[in-house]
Design a protein around this motif. Sequence first.
Motif, PDB file in Angstrom:
ATOM      1  N   CYS A 128      97.787  55.109  25.240  1.00 50.47           N
ATOM      2  CA  CYS A 128      98.708  55.342  25.703  1.00 50.47           C
ATOM      3  C   CYS A 128      99.684  55.338  26.843  1.00 50.47           C
ATOM      4  O   CYS A 128     100.859  55.366  27.382  1.00 50.47           O
ATOM      5  N   TYR A 129      99.231  55.490  28.074  1.00 56.83           N
ATOM      6  CA  TYR A 129      99.657  56.736  29.134  1.00 56.83           C
ATOM      7  C   TYR A 129      98.969  55.417  30.572  1.00 56.83           C
ATOM      8  O   TYR A 129      97.335  55.373  30.603  1.00 56.83           O
ATOM      9  N   ARG A 166     101.008  60.991   9.699  1.00 59.10           N
ATOM     10  CA  ARG A 166     100.277  61.789  10.350  1.00 59.10           C
ATOM     11  C   ARG A 166     100.107  63.147   9.197  1.00 59.10           C
ATOM     12  O   ARG A 166      98.729  63.733   8.883  1.00 59.10           O
ATOM     13  N   HIS A 193      93.671  63.399  22.002  1.00 54.74           N
ATOM     14  CA  HIS A 193      93.166  62.460  21.498  1.00 54.74           C
ATOM     15  C   HIS A 193      94.069  61.074  21.135  1.00 54.74           C
ATOM     16  O   HIS A 193      95.193  61.607  20.700  1.00 54.74           O
ATOM     17  N   ARG A 194      93.698  59.814  21.098  1.00 53.80           N
ATOM     18  CA  ARG A 194      93.463  58.716  21.336  1.00 53.80           C
ATOM     19  C   ARG A 194      95.840  58.410  22.087  1.00 53.80           C
ATOM     20  O   ARG A 194      96.358  58.446  21.633  1.00 53.80           O
ATOM     21  N   VAL A 195      94.952  59.550  23.714  1.00 51.34           N
ATOM     22  CA  VAL A 195      96.806  59.551  24.498  1.00 51.34           C
ATOM     23  C   VAL A 195      95.961  58.563  25.347  1.00 51.34           C
ATOM     24  O   VAL A 195      97.278  58.299  26.234  1.00 51.34           O
ATOM     25  N   LEU A 211     101.133  69.645  24.199  1.00 49.57           N
ATOM     26  CA  LEU A 211     102.623  69.028  25.250  1.00 49.57           C
ATOM     27  C   LEU A 211     102.767  67.717  24.443  1.00 49.57           C
ATOM     28  O   LEU A 211     102.005  66.622  23.969  1.00 49.57           O
ATOM     29  N   GLU A 212     104.023  67.022  24.234  1.00 50.52           N
ATOM     30  CA  GLU A 212     103.851  65.559  23.823  1.00 50.52           C
ATOM     31  C   GLU A 212     105.495  65.005  24.484  1.00 50.52           C
ATOM     32  O   GLU A 212     105.836  65.530  24.826  1.00 50.52           O
ATOM     33  N   LEU A 213     105.098  63.979  24.537  1.00 50.61           N
ATOM     34  CA  LEU A 213     106.638  63.193  25.104  1.00 50.61           C
ATOM     35  C   LEU A 213     107.815  62.682  23.966  1.00 50.61           C
ATOM     36  O   LEU A 213     108.591  62.766  24.010  1.00 50.61           O
ATOM     37  N   PHE A 271     106.227  56.506  18.180  1.00 43.68           N
ATOM     38  CA  PHE A 271     105.826  57.508  17.646  1.00 43.68           C
ATOM     39  C   PHE A 271     107.285  57.864  17.096  1.00 43.68           C
ATOM     40  O   PHE A 271     107.501  59.784  17.647  1.00 43.68           O
ATOM     41  N   TYR A 289     107.996  64.906  16.424  1.00 43.29           N
ATOM     42  CA  TYR A 289     107.322  65.147  14.980  1.00 43.29           C
ATOM     43  C   TYR A 289     107.376  66.678  15.510  1.00 43.29           C
ATOM     44  O   TYR A 289     106.202  67.476  14.117  1.00 43.29           O
ATOM     45  N   LEU A 294      96.942  61.105  34.357  1.00 39.32           N
ATOM     46  CA  LEU A 294      96.878  61.904  33.958  1.00 39.32           C
ATOM     47  C   LEU A 294      96.126  62.895  33.418  1.00 39.32           C
ATOM     48  O   LEU A 294      95.711  64.086  32.935  1.00 39.32           O
ATOM     49  N   ILE A 320      97.000  67.807  24.996  1.00 38.35           N
ATOM     50  CA  ILE A 320      98.204  66.879  25.190  1.00 38.35           C
ATOM     51  C   ILE A 320      98.312  65.788  24.587  1.00 38.35           C
ATOM     52  O   ILE A 320      97.655  65.349  23.949  1.00 38.35           O
ATOM     53  N   GLY A 321      99.370  65.258  24.733  1.00 43.84           N
ATOM     54  CA  GLY A 321      99.844  64.407  23.603  1.00 43.84           C
ATOM     55  C   GLY A 321      99.250  64.758  22.007  1.00 43.84           C
ATOM     56  O   GLY A 321      98.703  63.618  21.550  1.00 43.84           O
ATOM     57  N   ALA A 339     106.770  67.657  26.789  1.00 45.79           N
ATOM     58  CA  ALA A 339     106.965  67.528  29.006  1.00 45.79           C
ATOM     59  C   ALA A 339     105.496  66.248  29.241  1.00 45.79           C
ATOM     60  O   ALA A 339     104.760  65.749  28.174  1.00 45.79           O
ATOM     61  N   ASP A 340     105.789  65.567  30.050  1.00 46.90           N
ATOM     62  CA  ASP A 340     104.460  64.861  30.703  1.00 46.90           C
ATOM     63  C   ASP A 340     103.549  65.989  31.955  1.00 46.90           C
ATOM     64  O   ASP A 340     104.544  65.430  32.848  1.00 46.90           O
TER      65      ASP A 340
HETATM   66  C1  LIG Z   1      98.593  57.659  19.248  1.00 45.03           C
HETATM   67  S1  LIG Z   1      99.754  59.153  19.670  1.00 45.03           S
HETATM   68  C2  LIG Z   1      98.240  60.318  19.272  1.00 45.03           C
HETATM   69  C3  LIG Z   1      98.649  61.078  18.469  1.00 45.03           C
HETATM   70  C4  LIG Z   1      97.413  62.255  18.051  1.00 45.03           C
HETATM   71  N1  LIG Z   1      96.683  62.360  18.822  1.00 45.03           N
HETATM   72  C5  LIG Z   1      96.930  61.789  17.094  1.00 45.03           C
HETATM   73  O1  LIG Z   1      96.445  61.516  17.022  1.00 45.03           O
HETATM   74  O2  LIG Z   1      97.611  62.209  16.200  1.00 45.03           O
HETATM   75  C6  LIG Z   1      99.935  59.769  21.996  1.00 45.03           C
HETATM   76  C7  LIG Z   1     100.791  60.433  21.738  1.00 45.03           C
HETATM   77  O3  LIG Z   1     100.226  61.173  23.114  1.00 45.03           O
HETATM   78  C8  LIG Z   1     101.916  61.261  23.376  1.00 45.03           C
HETATM   79  N2  LIG Z   1     101.508  61.011  25.081  1.00 45.03           N
HETATM   80  C9  LIG Z   1     101.243  60.000  25.512  1.00 45.03           C
HETATM   81  N3  LIG Z   1     101.010  60.480  26.534  1.00 45.03           N
HETATM   82  C10 LIG Z   1     101.655  61.499  26.878  1.00 45.03           C
HETATM   83  C11 LIG Z   1     102.094  62.494  28.095  1.00 45.03           C
HETATM   84  N4  LIG Z   1     101.452  61.917  29.191  1.00 45.03           N
HETATM   85  N5  LIG Z   1     102.126  63.867  27.864  1.00 45.03           N
HETATM   86  C12 LIG Z   1     102.328  64.415  26.695  1.00 45.03           C
HETATM   87  N6  LIG Z   1     101.630  63.581  25.367  1.00 45.03           N
HETATM   88  C13 LIG Z   1     101.851  62.098  25.456  1.00 45.03           C
HETATM   89  C14 LIG Z   1     103.136  60.108  22.305  1.00 45.03           C
HETATM   90  O4  LIG Z   1     104.051  60.611  23.249  1.00 45.03           O
HETATM   91  C15 LIG Z   1     101.775  60.409  21.519  1.00 45.03           C
HETATM   92  O5  LIG Z   1     102.720  61.253  20.154  1.00 45.03           O
END
Ligand SMILES: C[S@@+](CC[C@H](N)C(=O)[O-])C[C@H]1O[C@@H](n2cnc3c(N)ncnc32)[C@H](O)[C@@H]1O
Length: 201
Positions: free
Chosen positions: A116-117, A10, A111-113, A65-67, A2, A71, A123, A43-44, A93-94
């Motif tokens: 990825c975890y 995006r 959304h779509r997070v 909150l983002e990792l 990302f 962005y 979470l 989140i994310g 932050a996570d």
């Molecule tokens: C597929 S992207 C989706 C981004 C956005 N929500 C979208 O749909 O365009 C997944 C995002 O989730 C973030 N992410 C994953 N685990 C996370 C966590 N525990 N806390 C914060 N962000 C997280 C990643 O850094 C990444 O930016």
Amino acid sequence: MFDERFARRRAARYRRKGLDATARRMVELLEHRGLRGATVLEIGGGVGEIHIELLRRGAASATNLELSPAYEAEAARLLDEAGLAGRVDRRLADIAADPAAARPADIVILHRVVCCYPDHPALLAAAARHARDQLVFSFPPRTPVSRAFVAVQNRLLGWGGRRFRTFAHPPAEMLAVLAEHGMHAAVAHRGAVWQVAHARR
Ligand SMILES: C[S@@+](CC[C@H](N)C(=O)[O-])C[C@H]1O[C@@H](n2cnc3c(N)ncnc32)[C@H](O)[C@@H]1O
């Protein structure tokens, strides 16, 4: 994964077409129950298009909150363009590892997070603990096709030297985590690629 290029794409897509269909559904679900004055924790949230739309529809403020730090420039540009700078607090932050990274909010969104975890119970438990009223999240279905897709994708990521992996976590397990934290959760939309769960207190 990302990086700035992903963020630019995006943001450009959002400027051109608005929210993607799944994000639009999530916003509509939340709007149905009322947004006026609500605080939002995303989140994310990437470049932040969902919380921007929630603020436009009456939410009071948002925290993202983002990792990934990639962005931030695009997110700041979108907030300026929307005249919403100052109403969003963006932090790196996570929440699963650092629950104190954000205060509880009326609405929590992912959304779509979760896909990825790796540790979806941690979470979602942290997300639920921060949700005073509603929580909405999207995730891929867990079908033989999606599991095969995830397996191939992860194999390719591994060959490409990436540590990032994707997951099709069991939906029933994810909903059970929210129920354990006092939320009534159900799948609100069953798309072929993305499903949406909605939970409320
Ligand atoms: C597929 S992207 C989706 C981004 C956005 N929500 C979208 O749909 O365009 C997944 C995002 O989730 C973030 N992410 C994953 N685990 C996370 C966590 N525990 N806390 C914060 N962000 C997280 C990643 O850094 C990444 O930016």
